[in-house]
Scaffold this motif. Structure first.
Motif, PDB file in Angstrom:
ATOM      1  N   SER A  42       0.719  -1.162  -0.118  1.00 27.92           N
ATOM      2  CA  SER A  42      -0.181   0.090  -0.066  1.00 27.92           C
ATOM      3  C   SER A  42       1.004   1.224   0.103  1.00 27.92           C
ATOM      4  CB  SER A  42      -1.047  -0.045   1.390  1.00 27.92           C
ATOM      5  OG  SER A  42      -0.291   0.118   2.621  1.00 27.92           O
ATOM      6  N   ALA A  43       2.239   1.437   0.749  1.00 20.64           N
ATOM      7  CA  ALA A  43       2.748   2.430   0.678  1.00 20.64           C
ATOM      8  C   ALA A  43       3.556   2.647  -0.616  1.00 20.64           C
ATOM      9  CB  ALA A  43       4.010   2.304   1.682  1.00 20.64           C
ATOM     10  N   ASN A  44       3.958   1.544  -1.474  1.00 20.70           N
ATOM     11  CA  ASN A  44       4.261   1.831  -2.935  1.00 20.70           C
ATOM     12  C   ASN A  44       3.156   2.211  -3.902  1.00 20.70           C
ATOM     13  OD1 ASN A  44       6.835   1.059  -2.080  1.00 20.70           O
ATOM     14  ND2 ASN A  44       6.537  -1.153  -2.904  1.00 20.70           N
ATOM     15  N   TRP A  45       2.191   1.602  -3.575  1.00 25.85           N
ATOM     16  CA  TRP A  45       0.791   2.185  -4.297  1.00 25.85           C
ATOM     17  C   TRP A  45       0.756   3.928  -4.282  1.00 25.85           C
ATOM     18  CZ3 TRP A  45      -4.055   3.907  -3.349  1.00 25.85           C
ATOM     19  CH2 TRP A  45      -4.824   3.927  -4.573  1.00 25.85           C
ATOM     20  N   ALA A  46       0.833   4.097  -3.013  1.00 25.11           N
ATOM     21  CA  ALA A  46       0.562   5.508  -2.585  1.00 25.11           C
ATOM     22  C   ALA A  46       1.559   6.427  -3.398  1.00 25.11           C
ATOM     23  CB  ALA A  46       0.325   5.680  -1.172  1.00 25.11           C
ATOM     24  N   TYR A  47       2.834   5.756  -3.162  1.00 25.50           N
ATOM     25  CA  TYR A  47       4.080   6.482  -3.567  1.00 25.50           C
ATOM     26  C   TYR A  47       3.872   6.783  -5.203  1.00 25.50           C
ATOM     27  CZ  TYR A  47       8.577   7.867  -5.130  1.00 25.50           C
ATOM     28  OH  TYR A  47       9.993   8.245  -5.384  1.00 25.50           O
ATOM     29  N   LYS A  49       1.241   6.564  -6.974  1.00 26.43           N
ATOM     30  CA  LYS A  49      -0.065   7.371  -7.355  1.00 26.43           C
ATOM     31  C   LYS A  49       0.436   8.976  -7.175  1.00 26.43           C
ATOM     32  CE  LYS A  49      -4.833   8.087  -6.080  1.00 26.43           C
ATOM     33  NZ  LYS A  49      -5.928   7.378  -5.266  1.00 26.43           N
ATOM     34  N   ASP A  50       0.832   9.233  -6.018  1.00 19.19           N
ATOM     35  CA  ASP A  50       1.539  10.542  -5.803  1.00 19.19           C
ATOM     36  C   ASP A  50       2.474  11.160  -6.773  1.00 19.19           C
ATOM     37  OD1 ASP A  50       1.509  13.033  -4.307  1.00 19.19           O
ATOM     38  OD2 ASP A  50       3.635  12.303  -3.559  1.00 19.19           O
ATOM     39  N   ALA A  51       3.584  10.213  -7.234  1.00 18.47           N
ATOM     40  CA  ALA A  51       4.233  10.448  -8.312  1.00 18.47           C
ATOM     41  C   ALA A  51       3.664  10.567  -9.728  1.00 18.47           C
ATOM     42  CB  ALA A  51       5.415   9.390  -8.496  1.00 18.47           C
ATOM     43  N   CYS A  52       2.469   9.991 -10.010  1.00 18.32           N
ATOM     44  CA  CYS A  52       1.792  10.115 -11.338  1.00 18.32           C
ATOM     45  C   CYS A  52       1.107  11.530 -11.251  1.00 18.32           C
ATOM     46  CB  CYS A  52       0.685   9.097 -11.301  1.00 18.32           C
ATOM     47  SG  CYS A  52      -0.134   9.266 -12.884  1.00 18.32           S
ATOM     48  N   MET A  54       1.846  14.402  -9.524  1.00 17.27           N
ATOM     49  CA  MET A  54       3.072  15.400  -9.480  1.00 17.27           C
ATOM     50  C   MET A  54       3.772  15.429 -10.728  1.00 17.27           C
ATOM     51  SD  MET A  54       4.494  17.519  -7.761  1.00 17.27           S
ATOM     52  CE  MET A  54       4.718  17.202  -5.922  1.00 17.27           C
ATOM     53  N   GLN A  55       3.669  14.455 -11.610  1.00 17.81           N
ATOM     54  CA  GLN A  55       4.028  14.520 -12.906  1.00 17.81           C
ATOM     55  C   GLN A  55       3.179  15.252 -13.577  1.00 17.81           C
ATOM     56  OE1 GLN A  55       7.003  13.600 -14.161  1.00 17.81           O
ATOM     57  NE2 GLN A  55       6.470  14.351 -15.982  1.00 17.81           N
ATOM     58  N   LYS A  56       1.979  14.880 -13.707  1.00 14.30           N
ATOM     59  CA  LYS A  56       0.823  15.805 -14.222  1.00 14.30           C
ATOM     60  C   LYS A  56       0.903  16.995 -14.017  1.00 14.30           C
ATOM     61  CE  LYS A  56      -2.538  11.771 -14.827  1.00 14.30           C
ATOM     62  NZ  LYS A  56      -3.698  11.391 -14.420  1.00 14.30           N
ATOM     63  N   TYR A  57       1.015  17.177 -12.645  1.00 16.84           N
ATOM     64  CA  TYR A  57       1.116  18.826 -12.041  1.00 16.84           C
ATOM     65  C   TYR A  57       2.336  19.529 -12.769  1.00 16.84           C
ATOM     66  CZ  TYR A  57       2.228  22.632  -9.197  1.00 16.84           C
ATOM     67  OH  TYR A  57       2.470  24.024  -8.708  1.00 16.84           O
ATOM     68  N   GLU A  58       3.533  19.094 -12.866  1.00 20.28           N
ATOM     69  CA  GLU A  58       4.621  19.459 -13.480  1.00 20.28           C
ATOM     70  C   GLU A  58       4.506  19.802 -14.806  1.00 20.28           C
ATOM     71  OE1 GLU A  58       7.333  20.606 -12.023  1.00 20.28           O
ATOM     72  OE2 GLU A  58       6.908  19.987 -10.106  1.00 20.28           O
ATOM     73  N   ASP A  59       3.885  18.903 -15.724  1.00 21.81           N
ATOM     74  CA  ASP A  59       3.734  18.923 -17.133  1.00 21.81           C
ATOM     75  C   ASP A  59       2.874  20.268 -17.413  1.00 21.81           C
ATOM     76  OD1 ASP A  59       5.115  16.786 -17.747  1.00 21.81           O
ATOM     77  OD2 ASP A  59       3.441  15.429 -18.016  1.00 21.81           O
TER      78      ASP A  59
END
Length: 84
Positions: A42-47, A49-52, A54-59
């Motif tokens: 679950s921690a990896n899934w949350a990481y 999901k958050d990275a995805c 953040m990537q959309k936000y940066e784009d």
């Protein structure tokens, strides 16, 4: 002879108890391992999901900055052309 029968029966009961304790400890270790695995999963899934997100936000942020830069450079060129 009767002593031998009782002694063998006692050894079997003692061995059975030890095997029961070992099986119980093994089952407890398996439960702890499964809980640990699920927590890591679950921690990896949350990481991820958050990275995805953040990537959309940066784009989106880089596209907006590029648009602002383009608008600013276009206005600067228009101002320079107005003076000539």
């Amino acid at each position: 002879m009767i002593f031998q029968v009782f002694f063998c029966l006692f050894l079997q009961l003692d061995l059975t108890f030890h095997l029961f304790v070992c099986a119980l400890a093994g089952a407890g270790a398996a439960v702890i391992a499964m809980v640990h695995y699920l927590m890591v999963l679950s921690a990896n899934w949350a990481y991820v999901k958050d990275a995805c997100r953040m990537q959309k936000y940066e784009d989106i942020k880089s596209k907006e900055e590029q648009e602002l830069h383009d608008i600013h450079s276009t206005r600067s060129k228009e101002r320079l052309n107005a003076y000539t």
